[in-house]
Scaffold this motif. Sequence first.
Motif, short mmCIF file in Angstrom:
data_model
loop_
_atom_site.label_atom_id
_atom_site.label_comp_id
_atom_site.label_asym_id
_atom_site.label_seq_id
_atom_site.Cartn_x
_atom_site.Cartn_y
_atom_site.Cartn_z
N ILE A 1 -78.02 23.85 -35.34
CA ILE A 1 -77.35 24.97 -34.67
C ILE A 1 -77.69 26.22 -35.47
O ILE A 1 -77.43 26.28 -36.67
CB ILE A 1 -75.83 24.77 -34.63
N ARG A 2 -78.26 27.22 -34.80
CA ARG A 2 -78.64 28.48 -35.47
C ARG A 2 -77.75 29.62 -34.99
O ARG A 2 -77.32 29.64 -33.86
CB ARG A 2 -80.09 28.83 -35.18
N ASP A 3 -77.58 30.58 -35.90
CA ASP A 3 -76.87 31.78 -35.48
C ASP A 3 -77.87 32.91 -35.26
O ASP A 3 -79.08 32.71 -35.34
CB ASP A 3 -75.77 32.17 -36.49
N LYS A 4 -77.38 34.10 -34.97
CA LYS A 4 -78.24 35.23 -34.65
C LYS A 4 -79.07 35.70 -35.84
O LYS A 4 -80.11 36.33 -35.66
CB LYS A 4 -77.40 36.39 -34.12
N GLU A 5 -78.64 35.43 -37.04
CA GLU A 5 -79.38 35.82 -38.23
C GLU A 5 -80.23 34.69 -38.78
O GLU A 5 -80.71 34.74 -39.89
CB GLU A 5 -78.42 36.32 -39.31
N ASN A 6 -80.41 33.65 -37.99
CA ASN A 6 -81.25 32.50 -38.32
C ASN A 6 -80.68 31.62 -39.43
O ASN A 6 -81.40 30.85 -40.04
CB ASN A 6 -82.68 32.93 -38.64
N GLU A 7 -79.39 31.75 -39.72
CA GLU A 7 -78.74 30.78 -40.59
C GLU A 7 -78.48 29.56 -39.73
O GLU A 7 -78.38 29.66 -38.51
CB GLU A 7 -77.43 31.33 -41.14
N TYR A 8 -78.40 28.40 -40.36
CA TYR A 8 -78.23 27.20 -39.54
C TYR A 8 -77.35 26.16 -40.20
O TYR A 8 -77.10 26.17 -41.39
CB TYR A 8 -79.59 26.59 -39.22
N ILE A 9 -76.90 25.25 -39.33
CA ILE A 9 -76.15 24.07 -39.74
C ILE A 9 -76.86 22.89 -39.09
O ILE A 9 -77.17 22.93 -37.90
CB ILE A 9 -74.70 24.12 -39.22
N LYS A 10 -77.12 21.85 -39.86
CA LYS A 10 -77.67 20.64 -39.28
C LYS A 10 -76.55 19.63 -39.14
O LYS A 10 -75.87 19.30 -40.10
CB LYS A 10 -78.79 20.05 -40.12
N LEU A 11 -76.35 19.15 -37.92
CA LEU A 11 -75.36 18.12 -37.65
C LEU A 11 -76.05 16.78 -37.62
O LEU A 11 -77.16 16.66 -37.08
CB LEU A 11 -74.67 18.38 -36.31
N MET A 12 -75.41 15.78 -38.18
CA MET A 12 -76.00 14.45 -38.18
C MET A 12 -74.94 13.39 -38.39
O MET A 12 -73.82 13.70 -38.80
CB MET A 12 -77.08 14.33 -39.25
N ILE A 13 -75.29 12.18 -38.08
CA ILE A 13 -74.47 11.02 -38.39
C ILE A 13 -75.34 10.15 -39.29
O ILE A 13 -76.30 9.53 -38.82
CB ILE A 13 -74.04 10.29 -37.10
N PRO A 14 -75.08 10.15 -40.60
CA PRO A 14 -75.97 9.49 -41.54
C PRO A 14 -76.32 8.04 -41.20
O PRO A 14 -77.48 7.64 -41.32
CB PRO A 14 -75.23 9.58 -42.88
N ASN A 15 -75.34 7.25 -40.77
CA ASN A 15 -75.64 5.85 -40.44
C ASN A 15 -76.67 5.76 -39.31
O ASN A 15 -77.52 4.87 -39.31
CB ASN A 15 -74.39 5.09 -40.04
N LEU A 16 -76.59 6.65 -38.36
CA LEU A 16 -77.52 6.68 -37.24
C LEU A 16 -78.89 7.21 -37.69
O LEU A 16 -79.93 6.64 -37.37
CB LEU A 16 -76.95 7.56 -36.12
N THR A 17 -78.88 8.28 -38.45
CA THR A 17 -80.12 8.91 -38.90
C THR A 17 -80.92 8.00 -39.82
O THR A 17 -82.13 7.86 -39.67
CB THR A 17 -79.82 10.24 -39.61
N PHE A 18 -80.24 7.39 -40.80
CA PHE A 18 -80.94 6.60 -41.80
C PHE A 18 -80.99 5.11 -41.50
O PHE A 18 -81.70 4.37 -42.16
CB PHE A 18 -80.31 6.82 -43.18
#
Length: 108
Positions: free
Chosen positions: A51-68
């Motif tokens: 998820i990015r904001d207007k100034e290109n800062e971001y948050i990455k959302l994840m579910i570690p058990n699913l991702t890894f």
Amino acid sequence: MNINWFKNPDNVSCVDVDVFSDVVSGKTTIENLREKLEEFKQNPIKEGKVIRDKENEYIKLMIPNLTFGQAIENGEKVWACLGEPYGSFCLFWPKERVLCNFNHWFRA
């Protein structure tokens, strides 16, 4: 980031989703953050979501058990990764049980 980074309690804090969304919304220009967190919780994807904001800062959302593909403590929950120096936040929703053995907590 790899799974060992998420296992290190110095890199992670547990936080109520409402507190997280209020604080982060006040420090970024991400609109409707709380709704975006809820949407990801309801429809997670293995790769996570940025998820990015207007100034290109971001948050990455994840579910570690699913991702890894490997179980870690609270790894079935939604995590928000803000990167250095902020770390990652294991999000929990009201009335959700969370096991927190992490060294620090997110404070508003």
